[in-house]
Design a protein around this motif. Structure first.
Motif, PDB file in Angstrom:
ATOM      1  N   PRO A  72       0.796  -1.244   0.000  1.00  0.00           N
ATOM      2  CA  PRO A  72       0.000   0.000   0.000  1.00  0.00           C
ATOM      3  C   PRO A  72       0.823   1.285   0.000  1.00  0.00           C
ATOM      4  CG  PRO A  72      -0.888  -1.564   1.579  1.00  0.00           C
ATOM      5  CD  PRO A  72       0.403  -2.149   1.069  1.00  0.00           C
ATOM      6  N   HIS A  73       1.932   1.318   0.682  1.00  0.00           N
ATOM      7  CA  HIS A  73       2.731   2.542   0.781  1.00  0.00           C
ATOM      8  C   HIS A  73       3.846   2.603  -0.269  1.00  0.00           C
ATOM      9  CE1 HIS A  73       4.407  -0.508   3.483  1.00  0.00           C
ATOM     10  NE2 HIS A  73       5.584  -0.060   3.079  1.00  0.00           N
ATOM     11  N   GLY A  74       3.878   1.645  -1.172  1.00  0.00           N
ATOM     12  CA  GLY A  74       4.905   1.630  -2.207  1.00  0.00           C
ATOM     13  C   GLY A  74       4.413   2.273  -3.486  1.00  0.00           C
ATOM     14  N   ASP A  75       5.195   2.090  -4.532  1.00  0.00           N
ATOM     15  CA  ASP A  75       4.784   2.608  -5.841  1.00  0.00           C
ATOM     16  C   ASP A  75       4.799   1.484  -6.877  1.00  0.00           C
ATOM     17  OD1 ASP A  75       7.515   2.333  -6.087  1.00  0.00           O
ATOM     18  OD2 ASP A  75       7.920   4.424  -6.535  1.00  0.00           O
ATOM     19  N   GLY A  76       4.178   0.372  -6.474  1.00  0.00           N
ATOM     20  CA  GLY A  76       4.058  -0.768  -7.367  1.00  0.00           C
ATOM     21  C   GLY A  76       4.747  -2.025  -6.872  1.00  0.00           C
ATOM     22  N   GLN A  77       5.540  -1.924  -5.808  1.00  0.00           N
ATOM     23  CA  GLN A  77       6.239  -3.088  -5.273  1.00  0.00           C
ATOM     24  C   GLN A  77       5.240  -4.087  -4.677  1.00  0.00           C
ATOM     25  OE1 GLN A  77       6.855   0.101  -4.377  1.00  0.00           O
ATOM     26  NE2 GLN A  77       9.031   0.513  -4.305  1.00  0.00           N
ATOM     27  N   THR A  78       5.636  -5.364  -4.704  1.00  0.00           N
ATOM     28  CA  THR A  78       4.858  -6.427  -4.089  1.00  0.00           C
ATOM     29  C   THR A  78       5.761  -7.201  -3.137  1.00  0.00           C
ATOM     30  OG1 THR A  78       5.427  -8.095  -5.755  1.00  0.00           O
ATOM     31  CG2 THR A  78       3.491  -6.686  -6.218  1.00  0.00           C
ATOM     32  N   LEU A  79       5.170  -8.002  -2.287  1.00  0.00           N
ATOM     33  CA  LEU A  79       5.959  -8.843  -1.397  1.00  0.00           C
ATOM     34  C   LEU A  79       6.834  -9.795  -2.211  1.00  0.00           C
ATOM     35  CD1 LEU A  79       6.820 -10.008   1.318  1.00  0.00           C
ATOM     36  CD2 LEU A  79       4.686 -11.316   1.358  1.00  0.00           C
ATOM     37  N   LEU A  80       6.284 -10.346  -3.269  1.00  0.00           N
ATOM     38  CA  LEU A  80       7.060 -11.250  -4.117  1.00  0.00           C
ATOM     39  C   LEU A  80       8.265 -10.528  -4.711  1.00  0.00           C
ATOM     40  CD1 LEU A  80       7.485 -13.982  -5.495  1.00  0.00           C
ATOM     41  CD2 LEU A  80       5.927 -13.206  -7.308  1.00  0.00           C
ATOM     42  N   ARG A  81       8.053  -9.351  -5.224  1.00  0.00           N
ATOM     43  CA  ARG A  81       9.151  -8.584  -5.821  1.00  0.00           C
ATOM     44  C   ARG A  81      10.228  -8.268  -4.790  1.00  0.00           C
ATOM     45  NH1 ARG A  81      11.707  -3.356  -5.319  1.00  0.00           N
ATOM     46  NH2 ARG A  81      12.444  -2.746  -7.352  1.00  0.00           N
ATOM     47  N   GLU A  82       9.828  -7.883  -3.587  1.00  0.00           N
ATOM     48  CA  GLU A  82      10.798  -7.540  -2.548  1.00  0.00           C
ATOM     49  C   GLU A  82      11.583  -8.771  -2.097  1.00  0.00           C
ATOM     50  OE1 GLU A  82      11.364  -4.095  -1.635  1.00  0.00           O
ATOM     51  OE2 GLU A  82      10.260  -4.185  -3.521  1.00  0.00           O
ATOM     52  N   ALA A  83      10.913  -9.915  -1.982  1.00  0.00           N
ATOM     53  CA  ALA A  83      11.610 -11.153  -1.607  1.00  0.00           C
ATOM     54  C   ALA A  83      12.605 -11.558  -2.688  1.00  0.00           C
ATOM     55  CB  ALA A  83      10.599 -12.267  -1.351  1.00  0.00           C
ATOM     56  N   LEU A  84      12.202 -11.439  -3.946  1.00  0.00           N
ATOM     57  CA  LEU A  84      13.116 -11.763  -5.044  1.00  0.00           C
ATOM     58  C   LEU A  84      14.280 -10.775  -5.100  1.00  0.00           C
ATOM     59  CD1 LEU A  84      10.567 -12.789  -7.812  1.00  0.00           C
ATOM     60  CD2 LEU A  84      12.026 -14.300  -6.428  1.00  0.00           C
ATOM     61  N   LEU A  85      14.019  -9.528  -4.760  1.00  0.00           N
ATOM     62  CA  LEU A  85      15.079  -8.526  -4.702  1.00  0.00           C
ATOM     63  C   LEU A  85      16.104  -8.886  -3.632  1.00  0.00           C
ATOM     64  CD1 LEU A  85      16.187  -5.770  -5.657  1.00  0.00           C
ATOM     65  CD2 LEU A  85      14.683  -4.705  -3.957  1.00  0.00           C
ATOM     66  N   VAL A  86      15.633  -9.311  -2.463  1.00  0.00           N
ATOM     67  CA  VAL A  86      16.545  -9.744  -1.401  1.00  0.00           C
ATOM     68  C   VAL A  86      17.370 -10.939  -1.870  1.00  0.00           C
ATOM     69  CG1 VAL A  86      16.667 -10.844   0.892  1.00  0.00           C
ATOM     70  CG2 VAL A  86      15.221  -8.841   0.536  1.00  0.00           C
ATOM     71  N   ALA A  87      16.720 -11.923  -2.483  1.00  0.00           N
ATOM     72  CA  ALA A  87      17.439 -13.113  -2.958  1.00  0.00           C
ATOM     73  C   ALA A  87      18.501 -12.734  -3.984  1.00  0.00           C
ATOM     74  CB  ALA A  87      16.457 -14.123  -3.550  1.00  0.00           C
ATOM     75  N   ASP A  88      18.142 -11.886  -4.918  1.00  0.00           N
ATOM     76  CA  ASP A  88      19.072 -11.473  -5.968  1.00  0.00           C
ATOM     77  C   ASP A  88      20.234 -10.670  -5.384  1.00  0.00           C
ATOM     78  OD1 ASP A  88      19.909 -11.094  -8.717  1.00  0.00           O
ATOM     79  OD2 ASP A  88      19.109  -9.054  -8.575  1.00  0.00           O
ATOM     80  N   HIS A  89      19.922  -9.699  -4.550  1.00  0.00           N
ATOM     81  CA  HIS A  89      20.936  -8.844  -3.951  1.00  0.00           C
ATOM     82  C   HIS A  89      21.889  -9.653  -3.076  1.00  0.00           C
ATOM     83  CE1 HIS A  89      22.538  -5.817  -1.096  1.00  0.00           C
ATOM     84  NE2 HIS A  89      22.596  -5.077  -2.183  1.00  0.00           N
ATOM     85  N   ASN A  90      21.322 -10.518  -2.239  1.00  0.00           N
ATOM     86  CA  ASN A  90      22.172 -11.330  -1.369  1.00  0.00           C
ATOM     87  C   ASN A  90      23.068 -12.257  -2.181  1.00  0.00           C
ATOM     88  OD1 ASN A  90      21.035 -10.107   0.839  1.00  0.00           O
ATOM     89  ND2 ASN A  90      20.009 -11.923   1.601  1.00  0.00           N
ATOM     90  N   ALA A  91      22.522 -12.868  -3.230  1.00  0.00           N
ATOM     91  CA  ALA A  91      23.315 -13.792  -4.054  1.00  0.00           C
ATOM     92  C   ALA A  91      24.479 -13.060  -4.719  1.00  0.00           C
ATOM     93  CB  ALA A  91      22.435 -14.466  -5.102  1.00  0.00           C
TER      94      ALA A  91
END
Length: 181
Positions: A146-165
């Motif tokens: 709700p407070h984002g500009d299009g982000q979803t939980l799925l997108r944020e989780a995938l972002l963490v996975a990608d960034h951490n990797a």
């Protein structure tokens, strides 16, 4: 009318949101498991926990010639970025650090042994919190935050996975180079 046709009719015309949500959540279960595995397991590469376990203290603040970061800087960057993503996902009140200055520590070495251990514990705790969000069937993976500009939980989780990797690969490479020097 057979049973499956009645079930479909019930779902399509149901005012009972819990029935619809139940069916939707069953379909997202495998996705939730895949994302959780991506975040936490050693499938295509070493997992974060194993990469950080028993990291030699004498290497934590060392930088190979030509490398942009020390292991400490990489660990802290992972911690800061992952925490930012987690807190953004959970709270509209969260304020992200200033990019790039506040995402990277200035010091090349941890101030003491306890600082490294504290950072590792925080990285792993935040990773667990992210996996709990993803695993929670009450949370919509693809609904907009709700407070984002299009982000979803799925997108944020995938972002963490990608960034951490990405940074985990750097951390492993820096360690290997330092161990050979």
């Amino acid at each position: 009318m057979n049973l499956s046709a009645k079930l479909v009719q019930h779902v399509w015309f149901s005012d009972d949101l819990t029935v619809i949500q139940s069916i939707a959540m069953k379909k997202t279960g495998p996705v939730r498991q895949h994302v959780t595995d991506l975040l936490t397991k050693a499938e295509a590469h070493i997992d974060l926990r194993d990469a950080l376990k028993n990291f030699p203290s004498e290497l934590r603040g060392s930088k190979p010639e030509g490398a942009p970061h020390t292991p400490w800087q990489l660990l802290e960057h992972i911690r800061i970025a992952q925490s930012d993503i987690l807190e953004f996902t959970r709270s509209a009140k969260h304020k992200s650090p200033k990019w790039p200055d506040e995402y990277w520590p200035k010091a090349e070495a941890p101030p003491d042994v306890k600082a490294w251990d504290k950072s590792v514990k925080q990285v792993l705790a935040d990773l667990e919190a992210i996996t709990e969000l993803v695993s929670d069937p009450k949370r919509d993976l693809t609904g907009k935050i709700p407070h984002g500009d299009g982000q979803t939980l799925l997108r944020e989780a995938l972002l963490v996975a990608d960034h951490n990797a990405y940074h985990l690969g750097q951390l492993v490479m820096v360690r290997r180079i330092l161990e050979r020097q």
